[in-house]
Design an enzyme around this catalytic site. Sequence first.
Site, PDB file in Angstrom:
ATOM      1  N   HIS A  17       0.841  -1.205   0.000  1.00  0.00           N
ATOM      2  CA  HIS A  17       0.000   0.000   0.000  1.00  0.00           C
ATOM      3  C   HIS A  17       0.874   1.252   0.000  1.00  0.00           C
ATOM      4  O   HIS A  17       1.311   1.743   1.048  1.00  0.00           O
ATOM      5  CB  HIS A  17      -0.931  -0.006   1.221  1.00  0.00           C
ATOM      6  CG  HIS A  17      -1.949   1.093   1.208  1.00  0.00           C
ATOM      7  ND1 HIS A  17      -3.301   0.864   1.375  1.00  0.00           N
ATOM      8  CD2 HIS A  17      -1.833   2.434   1.028  1.00  0.00           C
ATOM      9  CE1 HIS A  17      -3.961   2.007   1.306  1.00  0.00           C
ATOM     10  NE2 HIS A  17      -3.083   2.979   1.100  1.00  0.00           N
ATOM     11  N   HIS A  19       1.258   5.012  -2.445  1.00  0.00           N
ATOM     12  CA  HIS A  19       0.740   5.827  -3.564  1.00  0.00           C
ATOM     13  C   HIS A  19       1.898   6.426  -4.353  1.00  0.00           C
ATOM     14  O   HIS A  19       2.755   7.090  -3.770  1.00  0.00           O
ATOM     15  CB  HIS A  19      -0.148   6.955  -3.026  1.00  0.00           C
ATOM     16  CG  HIS A  19      -1.381   6.458  -2.340  1.00  0.00           C
ATOM     17  ND1 HIS A  19      -2.617   6.461  -2.938  1.00  0.00           N
ATOM     18  CD2 HIS A  19      -1.563   5.916  -1.105  1.00  0.00           C
ATOM     19  CE1 HIS A  19      -3.519   5.957  -2.097  1.00  0.00           C
ATOM     20  NE2 HIS A  19      -2.908   5.616  -0.974  1.00  0.00           N
ATOM     21  N   ASP A  21       1.882   8.926  -6.343  1.00  0.00           N
ATOM     22  CA  ASP A  21       1.878  10.394  -6.246  1.00  0.00           C
ATOM     23  C   ASP A  21       2.145  10.885  -4.827  1.00  0.00           C
ATOM     24  O   ASP A  21       2.194  12.095  -4.592  1.00  0.00           O
ATOM     25  CB  ASP A  21       0.578  10.990  -6.815  1.00  0.00           C
ATOM     26  CG  ASP A  21      -0.666  10.281  -6.317  1.00  0.00           C
ATOM     27  OD1 ASP A  21      -0.558   9.186  -5.724  1.00  0.00           O
ATOM     28  OD2 ASP A  21      -1.777  10.816  -6.517  1.00  0.00           O
ATOM     29  N   GLY A 186      -9.552   8.151  -1.619  1.00  0.00           N
ATOM     30  CA  GLY A 186     -10.228   9.432  -1.400  1.00  0.00           C
ATOM     31  C   GLY A 186     -10.978   9.454  -0.086  1.00  0.00           C
ATOM     32  O   GLY A 186     -10.726   8.638   0.796  1.00  0.00           O
ATOM     33  N   HIS A 216      -9.796   1.410   0.104  1.00  0.00           N
ATOM     34  CA  HIS A 216      -9.505   2.167   1.322  1.00  0.00           C
ATOM     35  C   HIS A 216     -10.785   2.204   2.157  1.00  0.00           C
ATOM     36  O   HIS A 216     -11.781   2.803   1.724  1.00  0.00           O
ATOM     37  CB  HIS A 216      -9.143   3.614   0.991  1.00  0.00           C
ATOM     38  CG  HIS A 216      -7.751   3.836   0.511  1.00  0.00           C
ATOM     39  ND1 HIS A 216      -7.320   3.479  -0.738  1.00  0.00           N
ATOM     40  CD2 HIS A 216      -6.681   4.419   1.128  1.00  0.00           C
ATOM     41  CE1 HIS A 216      -6.051   3.840  -0.868  1.00  0.00           C
ATOM     42  NE2 HIS A 216      -5.630   4.400   0.235  1.00  0.00           N
ATOM     43  N   GLU A 219     -10.270   3.491   7.594  1.00  0.00           N
ATOM     44  CA  GLU A 219      -9.097   4.261   8.032  1.00  0.00           C
ATOM     45  C   GLU A 219      -9.595   5.320   9.015  1.00  0.00           C
ATOM     46  O   GLU A 219      -9.177   5.363  10.159  1.00  0.00           O
ATOM     47  CB  GLU A 219      -8.415   4.921   6.826  1.00  0.00           C
ATOM     48  CG  GLU A 219      -7.228   5.800   7.206  1.00  0.00           C
ATOM     49  CD  GLU A 219      -6.612   6.515   6.002  1.00  0.00           C
ATOM     50  OE1 GLU A 219      -7.235   6.536   4.926  1.00  0.00           O
ATOM     51  OE2 GLU A 219      -5.495   7.055   6.153  1.00  0.00           O
ATOM     52  N   HIS A 240      -5.973   0.011   5.136  1.00  0.00           N
ATOM     53  CA  HIS A 240      -6.080   0.398   6.558  1.00  0.00           C
ATOM     54  C   HIS A 240      -7.037  -0.554   7.312  1.00  0.00           C
ATOM     55  O   HIS A 240      -6.583  -1.477   7.954  1.00  0.00           O
ATOM     56  CB  HIS A 240      -6.492   1.864   6.728  1.00  0.00           C
ATOM     57  CG  HIS A 240      -5.611   2.825   5.986  1.00  0.00           C
ATOM     58  ND1 HIS A 240      -4.431   3.283   6.509  1.00  0.00           N
ATOM     59  CD2 HIS A 240      -5.717   3.377   4.748  1.00  0.00           C
ATOM     60  CE1 HIS A 240      -3.855   4.100   5.640  1.00  0.00           C
ATOM     61  NE2 HIS A 240      -4.612   4.175   4.562  1.00  0.00           N
ATOM     62  N   ASP A 297       2.333   4.203   2.626  1.00  0.00           N
ATOM     63  CA  ASP A 297       1.208   5.028   2.161  1.00  0.00           C
ATOM     64  C   ASP A 297       1.688   6.211   1.307  1.00  0.00           C
ATOM     65  O   ASP A 297       1.572   6.164   0.084  1.00  0.00           O
ATOM     66  CB  ASP A 297       0.362   5.498   3.359  1.00  0.00           C
ATOM     67  CG  ASP A 297      -1.098   5.752   2.999  1.00  0.00           C
ATOM     68  OD1 ASP A 297      -1.496   5.464   1.855  1.00  0.00           O
ATOM     69  OD2 ASP A 297      -1.850   6.223   3.882  1.00  0.00           O
ATOM     70  N   ASP A 298       2.203   7.271   1.945  1.00  0.00           N
ATOM     71  CA  ASP A 298       2.658   8.472   1.211  1.00  0.00           C
ATOM     72  C   ASP A 298       3.989   8.965   1.788  1.00  0.00           C
ATOM     73  O   ASP A 298       4.031   9.962   2.512  1.00  0.00           O
ATOM     74  CB  ASP A 298       1.613   9.593   1.342  1.00  0.00           C
ATOM     75  CG  ASP A 298       0.289   9.245   0.698  1.00  0.00           C
ATOM     76  OD1 ASP A 298       0.227   9.199  -0.545  1.00  0.00           O
ATOM     77  OD2 ASP A 298      -0.683   8.997   1.438  1.00  0.00           O
TER      78      ASP A 298
HETATM   79 ZN   LIG Z   1      -3.633   4.998   0.914  1.00  0.00          ZN
END
Ligand SMILES: [Zn+2]
Length: 355
Positions: A17, A19, A21, A186, A216, A219, A240, A297-298
């Site tokens: 998991h 992203h 971006d 989102g 998702h 979360e 999550h 994640d990010d």
């Molecule tokens: Zn995510």
Amino acid sequence: MREVDQTLDAGEQVELHVHLDGAIKPETILYYGRKRGLPLPADTAEGLQNIIGMDMPLSLPGFLAKFDYYMPAIAGCREAIKRIAYEFVEMKAKEGVVYVEVRYSPHLLANSKVTPIPWGQKEGDVTPSDVVALVNQGLQEGERDFRVKVRSILCCMRHMPDWSLEVVELCKKYQQQGVVAIDLAGDETIPDSSLFPGHVQAYEEAVKSGIHRTVHAGEVGSPEVVKQAVENLKTERLGHGYHTLEDQALYDELRAKNMHFEVCPRSSYLTGAWKPETEHAVVRFRRDQANYSINTDDPLIFKSTLNTDYHMLKNLMDFTEDEFKRLNISSAQSSFLPENEKKELLDLLHKAYGM
Ligand SMILES: [Zn+2]
């Protein structure tokens, strides 16, 4: 929590998991911002990292505002899209990851044949399909140069059900080029967004076409969102999924099905999905020997590497190396690889872990 500790030995991890971006190098954002004459909030990579990155928990709007800073520099630029994919693989190789599934919304990197055109871009000629082709090229070249196995997942966006049918069509079109699954990302607090017909139809088509599914859910959303992801969208994994624990019957049912939870520890702290004064869901998952993975994640926004997340579990929650091995084996088993490739990955891990 403030320091990013890189000292835990990297080794043979599986990440499911993350992203694309949310995993871009600040230097690359700076390069394309300048090259394309787009304004950025800082003029050094370090300055950018400090503005885009987080040290303390922020609200969802505060978190989402981060993307507004840098997505215009990358979206709609063929060279930039391919490059972030290539550099992503390099980044994961350095972290010691052996297999990763990376996800993104093709629409959010496009500037043509997408309504509305995201990030205030002018209309251009990069379609969502072009985006997927470019990312595939970058990932494949990265796989070749850095020897990390990479597959990708295409994201639907909760607030954009009109994009979802195209997302599943892109999954089908690029199935032979490394796209393995569909995701729904989102704001999961948009009421009943899992039931929007666009999303439901896209997931039905995914089931029919042999496209794997993750969502998702849970979360920040309620167990009801998790239930909808499982029952209505037929998800095979949960992004999550922490709030599943508030509904014991649902949790028992998912445990019985060996549902996989994609846990993102540092992310959950910085987004406020986990309140540090409470027990983290991952502690319960460990206690129950549930099926879960550990993920970044990010990492651009959370100023982290995968080792940051492992360190957090080791230092704050007393996770052991044995549990890390066990969860990576379950992660490989829950990956979206075909059975023969899954077996290869499991063999590689068993060997690396001396099992
Ligand atoms: Zn995510």
